[in-house]
Design a protein around this motif. Structure first.
Motif, PDB file in Angstrom:
ATOM      1  N   THR A 167      52.574 -15.378  43.914  1.00  0.00           N
ATOM      2  CA  THR A 167      52.753 -14.756  42.609  1.00  0.00           C
ATOM      3  C   THR A 167      53.261 -15.799  41.618  1.00  0.00           C
ATOM      4  OG1 THR A 167      55.041 -14.134  43.038  1.00  0.00           O
ATOM      5  CG2 THR A 167      53.340 -12.555  43.707  1.00  0.00           C
ATOM      6  N   LEU A 168      53.296 -15.427  40.354  1.00  0.00           N
ATOM      7  CA  LEU A 168      53.827 -16.310  39.320  1.00  0.00           C
ATOM      8  C   LEU A 168      55.301 -16.618  39.603  1.00  0.00           C
ATOM      9  CD1 LEU A 168      53.309 -17.814  36.695  1.00  0.00           C
ATOM     10  CD2 LEU A 168      53.929 -15.733  35.459  1.00  0.00           C
ATOM     11  N   GLU A 169      56.018 -15.616  40.090  1.00  0.00           N
ATOM     12  CA  GLU A 169      57.433 -15.801  40.428  1.00  0.00           C
ATOM     13  C   GLU A 169      57.591 -16.809  41.566  1.00  0.00           C
ATOM     14  OE1 GLU A 169      60.372 -12.878  42.617  1.00  0.00           O
ATOM     15  OE2 GLU A 169      60.088 -12.224  40.531  1.00  0.00           O
ATOM     16  N   ASP A 170      56.702 -16.753  42.563  1.00  0.00           N
ATOM     17  CA  ASP A 170      56.740 -17.710  43.667  1.00  0.00           C
ATOM     18  C   ASP A 170      56.481 -19.122  43.167  1.00  0.00           C
ATOM     19  OD1 ASP A 170      57.221 -15.695  45.525  1.00  0.00           O
ATOM     20  OD2 ASP A 170      55.080 -15.426  45.989  1.00  0.00           O
ATOM     21  N   LYS A 171      55.505 -19.248  42.278  1.00  0.00           N
ATOM     22  CA  LYS A 171      55.170 -20.566  41.738  1.00  0.00           C
ATOM     23  C   LYS A 171      56.322 -21.131  40.914  1.00  0.00           C
ATOM     24  CE  LYS A 171      50.231 -19.756  41.775  1.00  0.00           C
ATOM     25  NZ  LYS A 171      49.005 -19.601  41.011  1.00  0.00           N
ATOM     26  N   GLU A 172      57.010 -20.284  40.168  1.00  0.00           N
ATOM     27  CA  GLU A 172      58.173 -20.728  39.405  1.00  0.00           C
ATOM     28  C   GLU A 172      59.300 -21.142  40.349  1.00  0.00           C
ATOM     29  OE1 GLU A 172      59.186 -17.514  36.798  1.00  0.00           O
ATOM     30  OE2 GLU A 172      57.467 -17.874  35.483  1.00  0.00           O
ATOM     31  N   PHE A 173      59.479 -20.390  41.434  1.00  0.00           N
ATOM     32  CA  PHE A 173      60.485 -20.714  42.439  1.00  0.00           C
ATOM     33  C   PHE A 173      60.198 -22.076  43.057  1.00  0.00           C
ATOM     34  CE2 PHE A 173      61.762 -20.700  46.920  1.00  0.00           C
ATOM     35  CZ  PHE A 173      63.118 -20.438  46.812  1.00  0.00           C
ATOM     36  N   ILE A 174      58.926 -22.317  43.395  1.00  0.00           N
ATOM     37  CA  ILE A 174      58.521 -23.597  43.987  1.00  0.00           C
ATOM     38  C   ILE A 174      58.768 -24.728  43.002  1.00  0.00           C
ATOM     39  CG2 ILE A 174      56.531 -24.941  44.769  1.00  0.00           C
ATOM     40  CD1 ILE A 174      55.444 -22.260  45.950  1.00  0.00           C
ATOM     41  N   ASP A 175      58.355 -24.530  41.755  1.00  0.00           N
ATOM     42  CA  ASP A 175      58.552 -25.552  40.716  1.00  0.00           C
ATOM     43  C   ASP A 175      60.027 -25.873  40.512  1.00  0.00           C
ATOM     44  OD1 ASP A 175      56.514 -26.905  39.573  1.00  0.00           O
ATOM     45  OD2 ASP A 175      56.513 -25.770  37.690  1.00  0.00           O
ATOM     46  N   LYS A 176      60.836 -24.841  40.391  1.00  0.00           N
ATOM     47  CA  LYS A 176      62.270 -25.017  40.163  1.00  0.00           C
ATOM     48  C   LYS A 176      62.921 -25.761  41.328  1.00  0.00           C
ATOM     49  CE  LYS A 176      66.518 -22.425  39.868  1.00  0.00           C
ATOM     50  NZ  LYS A 176      67.057 -21.390  40.700  1.00  0.00           N
ATOM     51  N   ASN A 177      62.606 -25.336  42.546  1.00  0.00           N
ATOM     52  CA  ASN A 177      63.198 -25.967  43.719  1.00  0.00           C
ATOM     53  C   ASN A 177      62.678 -27.385  43.937  1.00  0.00           C
ATOM     54  OD1 ASN A 177      65.117 -24.164  45.182  1.00  0.00           O
ATOM     55  ND2 ASN A 177      63.412 -22.762  44.922  1.00  0.00           N
ATOM     56  N   TYR A 178      61.427 -27.633  43.588  1.00  0.00           N
ATOM     57  CA  TYR A 178      60.890 -28.988  43.707  1.00  0.00           C
ATOM     58  C   TYR A 178      61.687 -29.940  42.820  1.00  0.00           C
ATOM     59  CZ  TYR A 178      57.791 -32.977  43.206  1.00  0.00           C
ATOM     60  OH  TYR A 178      57.286 -34.253  43.162  1.00  0.00           O
ATOM     61  N   LYS A 179      61.902 -29.536  41.574  1.00  0.00           N
ATOM     62  CA  LYS A 179      62.667 -30.379  40.651  1.00  0.00           C
ATOM     63  C   LYS A 179      64.107 -30.549  41.132  1.00  0.00           C
ATOM     64  CE  LYS A 179      59.876 -29.064  36.690  1.00  0.00           C
ATOM     65  NZ  LYS A 179      59.816 -28.239  35.475  1.00  0.00           N
ATOM     66  N   GLU A 180      64.679 -29.467  41.639  1.00  0.00           N
ATOM     67  CA  GLU A 180      66.062 -29.487  42.106  1.00  0.00           C
ATOM     68  C   GLU A 180      66.227 -30.425  43.312  1.00  0.00           C
ATOM     69  OE1 GLU A 180      68.899 -26.137  44.034  1.00  0.00           O
ATOM     70  OE2 GLU A 180      67.840 -25.557  42.194  1.00  0.00           O
ATOM     71  N   TYR A 181      65.343 -30.306  44.292  1.00  0.00           N
ATOM     72  CA  TYR A 181      65.446 -31.147  45.482  1.00  0.00           C
ATOM     73  C   TYR A 181      65.072 -32.594  45.191  1.00  0.00           C
ATOM     74  CZ  TYR A 181      66.673 -27.421  48.627  1.00  0.00           C
ATOM     75  OH  TYR A 181      67.348 -26.403  49.258  1.00  0.00           O
ATOM     76  N   LYS A 182      64.204 -32.810  44.239  1.00  0.00           N
ATOM     77  CA  LYS A 182      63.884 -34.180  43.845  1.00  0.00           C
ATOM     78  C   LYS A 182      65.122 -34.835  43.236  1.00  0.00           C
ATOM     79  CE  LYS A 182      60.222 -36.773  41.688  1.00  0.00           C
ATOM     80  NZ  LYS A 182      59.002 -36.752  40.921  1.00  0.00           N
ATOM     81  N   LEU A 183      65.857 -34.085  42.431  1.00  0.00           N
ATOM     82  CA  LEU A 183      67.101 -34.584  41.851  1.00  0.00           C
ATOM     83  C   LEU A 183      68.139 -34.825  42.948  1.00  0.00           C
ATOM     84  CD1 LEU A 183      68.668 -35.250  39.238  1.00  0.00           C
ATOM     85  CD2 LEU A 183      69.369 -32.856  39.193  1.00  0.00           C
ATOM     86  N   TYR A 184      68.246 -33.904  43.910  1.00  0.00           N
ATOM     87  CA  TYR A 184      69.172 -34.087  45.026  1.00  0.00           C
ATOM     88  C   TYR A 184      68.834 -35.357  45.812  1.00  0.00           C
ATOM     89  CZ  TYR A 184      70.833 -29.232  44.601  1.00  0.00           C
ATOM     90  OH  TYR A 184      71.366 -28.052  44.178  1.00  0.00           O
ATOM     91  N   LEU A 185      67.539 -35.584  46.029  1.00  0.00           N
ATOM     92  CA  LEU A 185      67.109 -36.764  46.776  1.00  0.00           C
ATOM     93  C   LEU A 185      67.484 -38.034  46.033  1.00  0.00           C
ATOM     94  CD1 LEU A 185      65.626 -38.001  49.174  1.00  0.00           C
ATOM     95  CD2 LEU A 185      63.492 -37.728  47.890  1.00  0.00           C
ATOM     96  N   GLU A 186      67.269 -38.060  44.734  1.00  0.00           N
ATOM     97  CA  GLU A 186      67.637 -39.239  43.944  1.00  0.00           C
ATOM     98  C   GLU A 186      69.145 -39.487  44.010  1.00  0.00           C
ATOM     99  OE1 GLU A 186      66.144 -38.452  40.031  1.00  0.00           O
ATOM    100  OE2 GLU A 186      64.052 -38.640  40.661  1.00  0.00           O
ATOM    101  N   LYS A 187      69.929 -38.419  43.912  1.00  0.00           N
ATOM    102  CA  LYS A 187      71.387 -38.557  44.005  1.00  0.00           C
ATOM    103  C   LYS A 187      71.811 -39.039  45.388  1.00  0.00           C
ATOM    104  CE  LYS A 187      72.790 -35.275  40.455  1.00  0.00           C
ATOM    105  NZ  LYS A 187      73.528 -34.030  40.166  1.00  0.00           N
ATOM    106  N   ASP A 188      71.151 -38.530  46.433  1.00  0.00           N
ATOM    107  CA  ASP A 188      71.469 -38.971  47.790  1.00  0.00           C
ATOM    108  C   ASP A 188      71.192 -40.458  47.971  1.00  0.00           C
ATOM    109  OD1 ASP A 188      72.338 -36.515  48.659  1.00  0.00           O
ATOM    110  OD2 ASP A 188      70.415 -35.953  49.562  1.00  0.00           O
ATOM    111  N   GLU A 189      70.054 -40.909  47.461  1.00  0.00           N
ATOM    112  CA  GLU A 189      69.709 -42.329  47.583  1.00  0.00           C
ATOM    113  C   GLU A 189      70.703 -43.202  46.830  1.00  0.00           C
ATOM    114  OE1 GLU A 189      65.641 -42.304  46.300  1.00  0.00           O
ATOM    115  OE2 GLU A 189      64.901 -41.814  48.309  1.00  0.00           O
ATOM    116  N   GLU A 190      71.110 -42.768  45.644  1.00  0.00           N
ATOM    117  CA  GLU A 190      72.106 -43.522  44.877  1.00  0.00           C
ATOM    118  C   GLU A 190      73.445 -43.531  45.595  1.00  0.00           C
ATOM    119  OE1 GLU A 190      72.266 -41.769  40.998  1.00  0.00           O
ATOM    120  OE2 GLU A 190      70.188 -42.304  40.539  1.00  0.00           O
ATOM    121  N   ARG A 191      73.829 -42.391  46.141  1.00  0.00           N
ATOM    122  CA  ARG A 191      75.108 -42.276  46.845  1.00  0.00           C
ATOM    123  C   ARG A 191      75.139 -43.197  48.064  1.00  0.00           C
ATOM    124  NH1 ARG A 191      74.932 -36.971  48.075  1.00  0.00           N
ATOM    125  NH2 ARG A 191      75.499 -36.462  45.950  1.00  0.00           N
ATOM    126  N   ILE A 192      74.043 -43.237  48.811  1.00  0.00           N
ATOM    127  CA  ILE A 192      73.986 -44.087  49.999  1.00  0.00           C
ATOM    128  C   ILE A 192      74.037 -45.554  49.606  1.00  0.00           C
ATOM    129  CG2 ILE A 192      72.472 -44.831  51.883  1.00  0.00           C
ATOM    130  CD1 ILE A 192      71.710 -41.870  52.226  1.00  0.00           C
TER     131      ILE A 192
END
Length: 131
Positions: free
Chosen positions: A50-75
């Motif tokens: 659904t459109l809601e699922d696609k928005e959820f995927i988009d939101k979480n993709y951006k969120e986890y990409k940011l988390y990954l960048e922060k993790d790499e910087e932290r390490i």
């Protein structure tokens, strides 16, 4: 003096145990989130996203990409600090005693790597769902 050494060993071991518990908790959350992604993947294969699922995927993709960048910087930041602490411990304590204290550093580094791997996996899974 010996009481201080025993106390330091006890504190070191307690921190290691707490970090190990955090690793298990992280794994538990990983499995729960992975189940959600598997469900979304099943919906995608059946063309039922659904459109809601696609928005959820988009939101979480951006969120986890940011988390990954922060993790790499932290390490990148913490890795030299861990090496410095390990060097100081090895310099001031006999090798066998230093290993007891290095346990916390090793477990903390493993925790950071696991966190990075989980976020990297989620970014990959969500990117696959997004495309």
């Amino acid at each position: 003096m010996q009481n201080i050494v025993v106390l330091a060993e006890l504190v070191s071991n307690m921190f290691s145990i707490l970090i190990l518990l955090a690793i298990f908790y992280k794994y538990y959350l990983y499995k729960k989130r992975l189940d959600v992604i598997k469900g979304l993947n099943d919906l995608k294969n059946k063309n039922r996203l659904t459109l809601e699922d696609k928005e959820f995927i988009d939101k979480n993709y951006k969120e986890y990409k940011l988390y990954l960048e922060k993790d790499e910087e932290r390490i990148k930041l913490i890795y030299p600090v861990f090496i410095l602490i390990a060097g100081i411990l090895l310099f001031f304590f006999p090798f066998t005693d230093a290993l007891i204290y290095l346990n916390v550093i090793i477990v903390a580094y493993i925790y950071l790597q696991i966190n990075k791997i989980h976020n990297k996996n989620f970014v990959g899974f969500l990117k696959e769902l997004k495309d």
